[in-house]
Design a protein around this motif. Structure first.
Motif, PDB file in Angstrom:
ATOM      1  N   MET A 146      -4.518  -3.796   8.246  1.00  0.00           N
ATOM      2  CA  MET A 146      -4.858  -3.264   6.936  1.00  0.00           C
ATOM      3  C   MET A 146      -6.355  -2.986   6.841  1.00  0.00           C
ATOM      4  O   MET A 146      -7.180  -3.734   7.366  1.00  0.00           O
ATOM      5  N   THR A 147      -6.720  -1.885   6.177  1.00  0.00           N
ATOM      6  CA  THR A 147      -8.125  -1.529   5.946  1.00  0.00           C
ATOM      7  C   THR A 147      -8.328  -1.202   4.465  1.00  0.00           C
ATOM      8  O   THR A 147      -7.367  -1.128   3.707  1.00  0.00           O
ATOM      9  N   HIS A 148      -9.590  -1.010   4.073  1.00  0.00           N
ATOM     10  CA  HIS A 148      -9.928  -0.629   2.689  1.00  0.00           C
ATOM     11  C   HIS A 148      -9.241  -1.566   1.683  1.00  0.00           C
ATOM     12  O   HIS A 148      -8.587  -1.138   0.736  1.00  0.00           O
ATOM     13  N   HIS A 149      -9.436  -2.851   1.920  1.00  0.00           N
ATOM     14  CA  HIS A 149      -8.758  -3.875   1.110  1.00  0.00           C
ATOM     15  C   HIS A 149      -9.080  -3.776  -0.372  1.00  0.00           C
ATOM     16  O   HIS A 149      -8.202  -3.930  -1.221  1.00  0.00           O
ATOM     17  N   GLY A 150     -10.351  -3.521  -0.692  1.00  0.00           N
ATOM     18  CA  GLY A 150     -10.741  -3.416  -2.089  1.00  0.00           C
ATOM     19  C   GLY A 150     -10.086  -2.234  -2.776  1.00  0.00           C
ATOM     20  O   GLY A 150      -9.682  -2.318  -3.948  1.00  0.00           O
ATOM     21  N   THR A 151      -9.963  -1.128  -2.065  1.00  0.00           N
ATOM     22  CA  THR A 151      -9.318   0.065  -2.621  1.00  0.00           C
ATOM     23  C   THR A 151      -7.848  -0.200  -2.903  1.00  0.00           C
ATOM     24  O   THR A 151      -7.335   0.153  -3.980  1.00  0.00           O
ATOM     25  N   VAL A 152      -7.160  -0.826  -1.949  1.00  0.00           N
ATOM     26  CA  VAL A 152      -5.750  -1.153  -2.142  1.00  0.00           C
ATOM     27  C   VAL A 152      -5.583  -2.095  -3.329  1.00  0.00           C
ATOM     28  O   VAL A 152      -4.688  -1.910  -4.171  1.00  0.00           O
ATOM     29  N   HIS A 153      -6.444  -3.089  -3.408  1.00  0.00           N
ATOM     30  CA  HIS A 153      -6.389  -4.060  -4.501  1.00  0.00           C
ATOM     31  C   HIS A 153      -6.505  -3.369  -5.859  1.00  0.00           C
ATOM     32  O   HIS A 153      -5.666  -3.569  -6.749  1.00  0.00           O
ATOM     33  N   ASP A 154      -7.515  -2.534  -6.027  1.00  0.00           N
ATOM     34  CA  ASP A 154      -7.731  -1.875  -7.317  1.00  0.00           C
ATOM     35  C   ASP A 154      -6.673  -0.817  -7.598  1.00  0.00           C
ATOM     36  O   ASP A 154      -6.248  -0.635  -8.751  1.00  0.00           O
ATOM     37  N   PHE A 155      -6.230  -0.118  -6.574  1.00  0.00           N
ATOM     38  CA  PHE A 155      -5.164   0.878  -6.704  1.00  0.00           C
ATOM     39  C   PHE A 155      -3.909   0.230  -7.287  1.00  0.00           C
ATOM     40  O   PHE A 155      -3.287   0.763  -8.214  1.00  0.00           O
ATOM     41  N   LEU A 156      -3.562  -0.932  -6.772  1.00  0.00           N
ATOM     42  CA  LEU A 156      -2.355  -1.614  -7.225  1.00  0.00           C
ATOM     43  C   LEU A 156      -2.494  -2.150  -8.650  1.00  0.00           C
ATOM     44  O   LEU A 156      -1.591  -1.973  -9.474  1.00  0.00           O
ATOM     45  N   TRP A 157      -3.621  -2.787  -8.947  1.00  0.00           N
ATOM     46  CA  TRP A 157      -3.787  -3.363 -10.279  1.00  0.00           C
ATOM     47  C   TRP A 157      -3.938  -2.284 -11.356  1.00  0.00           C
ATOM     48  O   TRP A 157      -3.498  -2.463 -12.494  1.00  0.00           O
ATOM     49  N   GLN A 158      -4.532  -1.164 -11.015  1.00  0.00           N
ATOM     50  CA  GLN A 158      -4.768  -0.123 -12.008  1.00  0.00           C
ATOM     51  C   GLN A 158      -3.564   0.795 -12.222  1.00  0.00           C
ATOM     52  O   GLN A 158      -3.377   1.326 -13.320  1.00  0.00           O
ATOM     53  N   LEU A 159      -2.732   0.979 -11.196  1.00  0.00           N
ATOM     54  CA  LEU A 159      -1.704   2.010 -11.278  1.00  0.00           C
ATOM     55  C   LEU A 159      -0.266   1.495 -11.183  1.00  0.00           C
ATOM     56  O   LEU A 159       0.670   2.273 -11.349  1.00  0.00           O
ATOM     57  N   SER A 160      -0.082   0.220 -10.932  1.00  0.00           N
ATOM     58  CA  SER A 160       1.289  -0.303 -10.842  1.00  0.00           C
ATOM     59  C   SER A 160       1.967  -0.295 -12.207  1.00  0.00           C
ATOM     60  O   SER A 160       1.326  -0.495 -13.248  1.00  0.00           O
ATOM     61  N   ASP A 161       3.253  -0.081 -12.198  1.00  0.00           N
ATOM     62  CA  ASP A 161       4.062  -0.168 -13.409  1.00  0.00           C
ATOM     63  C   ASP A 161       4.019  -1.610 -13.922  1.00  0.00           C
ATOM     64  O   ASP A 161       4.352  -2.541 -13.189  1.00  0.00           O
ATOM     65  N   PRO A 162       3.593  -1.816 -15.169  1.00  0.00           N
ATOM     66  CA  PRO A 162       3.506  -3.188 -15.705  1.00  0.00           C
ATOM     67  C   PRO A 162       4.802  -3.982 -15.572  1.00  0.00           C
ATOM     68  O   PRO A 162       4.766  -5.205 -15.383  1.00  0.00           O
ATOM     69  N   GLU A 163       5.938  -3.291 -15.651  1.00  0.00           N
ATOM     70  CA  GLU A 163       7.216  -3.990 -15.522  1.00  0.00           C
ATOM     71  C   GLU A 163       7.370  -4.620 -14.135  1.00  0.00           C
ATOM     72  O   GLU A 163       8.012  -5.659 -13.990  1.00  0.00           O
ATOM     73  N   GLN A 164       6.777  -3.987 -13.126  1.00  0.00           N
ATOM     74  CA  GLN A 164       6.884  -4.521 -11.768  1.00  0.00           C
ATOM     75  C   GLN A 164       5.984  -5.742 -11.561  1.00  0.00           C
ATOM     76  O   GLN A 164       6.114  -6.433 -10.557  1.00  0.00           O
TER      77      GLN A 164
END
Length: 205
Positions: A146-164
């Motif tokens: 895995m690379t760009h850990h910070g990007t993945v982290h923020d991508f998930l928290w900002q764009l994930s469906d709240p229900e998930q």
């Protein structure tokens, strides 16, 4: 990979999945570029620190002897390394969930394979606690591709469906965040200190 074989079954999940495929995946590169600008320092810090931790044994991370994996958690390491191939939040979250399941599956196979469960004179299988899971997940994270850990982290928290994020998905995304935050906050300014450290606790600020 696991996420290619799983899809949402409830109506809202299906609708969100379609929206992610149509909107987010279409603009994935632009979204990641924008997020990466805000966490450039985090990405660079994590890349440097993870490179320094790569050769550390499981015991360094606090993995207790009874949970040490003969395979070095190979299935989980491989699974997490595929996360860059997923271009929507639900698929990336699914990979984190699949990575967590791979850890538990390794425990079931490697740690409990010699136990004959069901006999009265045999102890029940070991059960992996939350406190024991985090050190293993950190080891898996460090050793994955895995690379760009910070990007993945923020991508998930900002764009994930709240229900998930209300159940299992939210729990294991929090574990992922905890691993990222711990590595980010390690005292690793002196490479010699890191090289000589026997436990990750020795370099926690």
């Amino acid at each position: 990979t696991a996420y290619e074989n799983e899809s949402p079954t409830n109506l809202s999940g299906i609708i969100n999945y379609i929206l992610e495929k149509v909107v987010i995946q279409h603009h994935y590169r632009g979204i990641c570029a924008a997020i990466s600008k805000t966490c450039k320092q985090t990405n660079e810090t994590l890349a440097t620190r993870i490179a320094m931790l790569k050769n550390k044994p499981q015991e360094f991370y606090g993995v207790r002897p009874e949970w040490k994996s003969p395979s070095n958690w190979a299935a989980a390491v491989l699974e997490l390394g595929t996360i860059s191939r997923a271009e929507i939040p639900s698929e990336q979250l699914q990979i984190i969930l699949s990575t967590s399941r791979a850890i538990y599956n390794s425990v079931d196979y490697e740690q409990n394979k010699d136990r004959e469960w069901g006999q009265s004179d045999v102890k029940p299988p070991n059960v992996l606690s939350a406190d024991d899971f985090l050190p293993i997940f950190i080891f898996v994270l460090v050793n994955s591709d895995m690379t760009h850990h910070g990007t993945v982290h923020d991508f998930l928290w900002q764009l994930s469906d709240p229900e998930q994020l209300t159940g299992e998905g939210g729990y294991y995304l929090t574990v992922f965040s905890s691993a990222i935050n711990l590595i980010t906050n390690l005292d690793m300014d002196n490479p010699a200190t890191v090289a000589n450290a026997r436990l990750i606790d020795d370099i926690i600020k």
